[in-house]
Design a protein around this motif. Structure first.
Motif, short mmCIF file in Angstrom:
data_model
loop_
_atom_site.label_atom_id
_atom_site.label_comp_id
_atom_site.label_asym_id
_atom_site.label_seq_id
_atom_site.Cartn_x
_atom_site.Cartn_y
_atom_site.Cartn_z
N TRP A 109 78.28 110.17 5.95
CA TRP A 109 78.23 110.45 4.51
C TRP A 109 76.83 110.11 3.99
CZ3 TRP A 109 77.03 106.95 0.66
CH2 TRP A 109 77.26 107.37 -0.66
N PHE A 110 76.33 110.96 3.07
CA PHE A 110 75.06 110.60 2.42
C PHE A 110 75.11 111.03 0.95
CE2 PHE A 110 74.43 114.92 3.85
CZ PHE A 110 73.63 115.53 2.90
N ASP A 111 74.34 110.31 0.15
CA ASP A 111 74.33 110.54 -1.30
C ASP A 111 72.90 110.81 -1.73
OD1 ASP A 111 75.18 110.62 -3.96
OD2 ASP A 111 74.67 108.49 -4.23
N THR A 112 72.72 111.90 -2.48
CA THR A 112 71.39 112.22 -3.01
C THR A 112 71.37 111.93 -4.51
OG1 THR A 112 71.88 114.52 -3.61
CG2 THR A 112 71.26 114.09 -1.31
N ASN A 113 70.24 112.23 -5.12
CA ASN A 113 70.13 112.00 -6.56
C ASN A 113 70.98 113.00 -7.36
OD1 ASN A 113 68.46 114.06 -5.63
ND2 ASN A 113 67.06 113.88 -7.36
N LYS A 114 71.61 113.96 -6.67
CA LYS A 114 72.45 114.94 -7.36
C LYS A 114 73.89 114.94 -6.86
CE LYS A 114 68.81 118.28 -8.55
NZ LYS A 114 68.38 119.69 -8.43
N TYR A 115 74.08 114.87 -5.54
CA TYR A 115 75.42 114.99 -5.00
C TYR A 115 75.65 113.97 -3.89
CZ TYR A 115 75.15 119.64 -7.18
OH TYR A 115 74.99 120.66 -8.07
#
Length: 325
Positions: A109-115
């Motif tokens: 799992w990874f999280d960006t500044n948008k999603y």
């Protein structure tokens, strides 16, 4: 107008989906208990986004519900999971000191500044132990023996050891030297061996010999002890003593008494002869080579002659001493 807007939104969503992905180099791993494994992984996302956080999860069944649980909150993975990736494109993970409970599905799992995004596919890990088996584990010398090393991991070459030494033959006819503890491992992982399995080779007494107490000639009235020695599996449990009084006579006579030790407390001249012991166990029996015992008179002829000379010398010398005095 509304249809056009929906179409544009769907197109945009499809574009977003097309620009991010998680790829596993090998989605199916099999490893030995106690070793380490690396999940090689890469991920991508739109250029206008930046990664803020990454994490690995394990699929677990809790209360009949399939859940993804973050490895960082599972105590059993403390100090055993090592993230090798970064916040750019590498998402590789290493698990150390694998245990059988580590078997299962793993997700990234990874999280960006948008999603926030998680992999739809998983990496499956199977952790197995090596099991050594010998068929049969108890044999008589000459019987056929087969070694078998089993593991759920495929396409691995296994090697065998007996008491720490490399074994090349997986099928053989058992001999005394094959007795010992056998273990197997995968080539290249010699430090991680299976639990040992003992091969018990049964054989009749070998190298039967007689050990004589003391040294030098036996004199009439002295004592002597003969001990029958042998190597056998199981250990020899029956002993029979044979002797012949005349070495030139090949006929054997049974000596009274049995047991591993033959003791004669007071030897006589008739005890002179060649002695043989026979050792036996449930597998068979064997005889020793002859051991010659020679019994001599207590007073040796040379001793008698010496005493006689001394007596004569004293008889001649005594009158001379008196006359001189």
């Amino acid at each position: 107008m509304i249809k056009v807007l929906i179409f544009l939104l769907l197109q945009q969503a499809e574009k977003v989906r097309a620009t991010w992905s998680v790829t596993f180099e090998n989605p199916d791993h099999c490893a030995l208990k106690g070793t380490s494994v690396e999940f090689k992984c890469s991920y991508s996302y739109p250029e206008d986004e930046s990664v803020r956080e990454t994490a690995w999860f394990k699929g677990m069944l809790e209360d009949d519900t399939w859940k993804r649980v973050r490895l960082s909150v599972l105590p059993s993975y403390t100090n055993r999971s090592e993230y090798q990736g970064d916040h750019i494109n590498n998402c590789s993970l290493v698990l150390h000191d694998l245990q059988e409970d580590d078997t299962g599905h793993y997700y990234f799992w990874f999280d960006t500044n948008k999603y926030g995004r998680r992999s739809k596919q998983s990496v499956h890990l199977s952790v197995t132990e090596l099991k050594a088996s010998i068929r049969p584990i108890r044999v008589r010398a000459g019987d056929r023996v087969t070694l078998e090393c089993t593991t759920t991991c495929q396409n691995h070459r296994t090697i065998w050891f007996r008491d720490g030494r490399r074994v090349t033959e997986l099928e053989f006819h058992a001999q005394t030297e094959h007795d010992g503890n056998y273990s197997c491992t995968i080539e290249g992982l010699n430090s991680l061996q299976s639990d040992p399995v003992a091969l018990d080779v049964l054989y009749s007494p070998l190298n039967v010999s007689i050990e004589v107490s003391g040294s030098g000639p036996l004199l009439v009235g002295s004592s002597v002890t003969l001990t029958c020695r042998s190597a056998a599996n199981p250990a020899a449990d029956t002993y029979t003593w044979w002797y012949r009084r005349d070495v030139s006579n090949s006929s054997l006579q049974l000596q009274e008494g049995s047991g591993q030790v033959l003791s004669i407390s007071s030897v006589e001249l008739t005890h002179t002869g060649a002695y043989i012991c026979q050792a036996g166990n449930p597998v068979g029996q064997s005889r020793s080579a002859e051991v010659l015992l020679t019994v001599e008179d207590t007073v040796h002829p040379f001793i008698v002659l010496g005493i006689g000379i001394k007596v004569i010398f004293l008889l001649v010398l005594t009158p001379f001493i008196i006359w001189t005095w």
